[in-house]
Write a protein that holds these residues in place. Structure first.
Motif, mmCIF file in Angstrom:
data_model
loop_
_atom_site.group_PDB
_atom_site.id
_atom_site.type_symbol
_atom_site.label_atom_id
_atom_site.label_comp_id
_atom_site.label_asym_id
_atom_site.label_seq_id
_atom_site.Cartn_x
_atom_site.Cartn_y
_atom_site.Cartn_z
ATOM 1 N N UNK A 1 43.938 35.117 43.827
ATOM 2 C CA UNK A 1 43.555 36.503 44.113
ATOM 3 C C UNK A 1 42.897 37.130 42.873
ATOM 4 N N UNK A 2 41.909 37.963 43.094
ATOM 5 C CA UNK A 2 41.145 38.550 41.993
ATOM 6 C C UNK A 2 42.016 39.440 41.127
ATOM 7 N N UNK A 3 41.617 39.549 39.837
ATOM 8 C CA UNK A 3 42.338 40.406 38.920
ATOM 9 C C UNK A 3 42.094 41.880 39.134
ATOM 10 N N UNK A 4 41.231 42.257 40.076
ATOM 11 C CA UNK A 4 40.988 43.682 40.338
ATOM 12 C C UNK A 4 41.719 44.184 41.580
ATOM 13 N N UNK A 5 42.444 43.311 42.271
ATOM 14 C CA UNK A 5 43.205 43.709 43.453
ATOM 15 C C UNK A 5 44.686 43.742 43.088
ATOM 16 N N UNK A 6 45.349 44.834 43.425
ATOM 17 C CA UNK A 6 46.760 44.971 43.077
ATOM 18 C C UNK A 6 47.615 44.014 43.904
ATOM 19 N N UNK A 7 48.787 43.711 43.373
ATOM 20 C CA UNK A 7 49.697 42.819 44.087
ATOM 21 C C UNK A 7 50.111 43.424 45.432
ATOM 22 N N UNK A 8 50.287 44.732 45.483
ATOM 23 C CA UNK A 8 50.710 45.387 46.722
ATOM 24 C C UNK A 8 49.649 45.255 47.807
ATOM 25 N N UNK A 10 47.206 42.976 47.879
ATOM 26 C CA UNK A 10 47.080 41.553 48.200
ATOM 27 C C UNK A 10 48.152 41.132 49.192
ATOM 28 N N UNK A 11 49.401 41.580 48.983
ATOM 29 C CA UNK A 11 50.494 41.221 49.885
ATOM 30 C C UNK A 11 50.299 41.857 51.260
ATOM 31 N N UNK A 12 49.836 43.097 51.284
ATOM 32 C CA UNK A 12 49.625 43.800 52.560
ATOM 33 C C UNK A 12 48.560 43.072 53.394
ATOM 34 N N UNK A 18 44.441 39.345 56.864
ATOM 35 C CA UNK A 18 43.115 39.912 56.602
ATOM 36 C C UNK A 18 42.543 39.328 55.313
ATOM 37 N N UNK A 19 41.217 39.380 55.206
ATOM 38 C CA UNK A 19 40.516 38.804 54.060
ATOM 39 C C UNK A 19 39.915 39.930 53.222
ATOM 40 N N UNK A 20 40.242 39.988 51.918
ATOM 41 C CA UNK A 20 39.701 41.073 51.083
ATOM 42 C C UNK A 20 38.248 40.857 50.717
ATOM 43 N N UNK A 21 37.497 41.972 50.663
ATOM 44 C CA UNK A 21 36.122 41.965 50.160
ATOM 45 C C UNK A 21 36.031 43.053 49.103
ATOM 46 N N UNK A 22 35.975 42.628 47.854
ATOM 47 C CA UNK A 22 36.012 43.596 46.751
ATOM 48 C C UNK A 22 34.712 44.392 46.657
ATOM 49 N N UNK A 23 34.853 45.666 46.349
ATOM 50 C CA UNK A 23 33.707 46.546 46.157
ATOM 51 C C UNK A 23 34.038 47.529 45.045
#
Length: 279
Positions: A1-8, A10-12, A18-23
């Motif tokens: 998981x990317x270093x810009x997404x919080x653990x909370x 990411x877990x949610x 669901x798949x995250x798309x960072x912006x």
């Protein structure tokens, strides 16, 4: 998981499949959300307008974004240069004040910019200084110094009091945000998540639209990394950079949003030739 997404977050998203798309919060689609989130925030405007009334010449709004400070400054009759690294951000400002004769929009990095004129007032609002690390802040101070007219004022804000303390506490909550459509009818619920980095020097901030969190969903995660800075540290840095000890005053805003305004002038000996060489 990317270093810009919080653990909370990411877990949610993982639980939902669901798949995250960072912006980045300050570019592209992120700017539309940011404008909805903070566009109506009037914090600092009264104080900045008061400083502008004391300044005879033009104003430089650094990290101007969508123009939260620029717009009232221009409407008060001041000539303003709005500087921001994100052209997407400045596009909101251009739409609000199309082809205005007292507005000049400049795409540039607040850490290193070179403009053809000095300014009687340089402002940096919305605690934007927390976007910069120590080296970045030193470069900002040098750029501001090069562009301050004799006797010019540099003013910026930072969180204080309970608001500053809250920035260091991990948090996850649902927040209602104005919708993208016109009028007051539409609102959307966003998940807000905040997490401190291990060294305690910065915090990660994420925003996710709750309706997007569905199985198999491609979920946009708006991200930002902000330094945790005290007004005492920033005051010390300013003095070390050759500015006068700043005046620190509270910004009049709604309860719980403690914001401090630091106001200073250049205290060192100006070497214009050296400034020109390093611009």
């Amino acid at each position: 998981m990317s270093g810009t997404i919080t653990e909370a977050i990411a877990a949610r998203l993982d639980r939902a499949g669901a798949v995250p798309r960072e912006q980045d919060l300050y570019t592209g689609e992120g700017t539309d959300f940011y404008e909805r989130l903070v566009g109506a925030d009037a914090a600092e405007i009264r104080e900045v307008l008061a400083l502008a009334r004391e300044a005879a010449g033009p104003v430089l709004d650094v990290a101007a974004g969508s123009g939260r400070l620029t717009i009232p400054l221009v409407r008060s009759g001041r000539s303003v240069t709005a500087l921001d690294l994100s052209d997407d951000m400045l596009s909101h400002l251009r739409r609000a004040l199309p082809y205005h004769p007292r507005l000049d929009c400049v795409i540039a990095d607040m850490r290193d910019f070179s403009l053809p004129r000095p300014y009687d007032l340089v402002v940096l609002g919305a605690t934007s200084i927390t976007l910069l690390d120590r080296e970045g802040r030193a470069r900002l101070y040098a750029s501001v110094r090069r562009h301050l007219a004799p006797g010019g004022v540099f003013a910026f804000s930072v969180a204080g009091g309970a608001a500053a303390e809250s920035l260091t506490v991990p948090s996850e909550q649902e927040i209602r945000v104005p919708g993208p459509g016109p009028g007051p009818g539409g609102e959307e619920t966003y998940l807000f998540s905040q997490q401190m980095e291990e060294d305690g020097a910065a915090r990660l901030v994420n925003w996710v639209r709750l309706a997007d969190v569905v199985a198999g969903g491609d979920v946009r995660v708006l991200t930002s990394r902000l330094r945790v800075l005290s007004h005492e540290l920033l005051s010390s840095e300013l003095v070390d950079a050759g500015f006068a000890e700043p005046a620190v005053s509270p910004v009049r805003t709604h309860p719980g949003a403690d914001i401090l305004l630091l106001t200073t002038t250049w205290a060192g000996t100006r070497d214009r030739a050296r400034d020109d060489d390093t611009a």
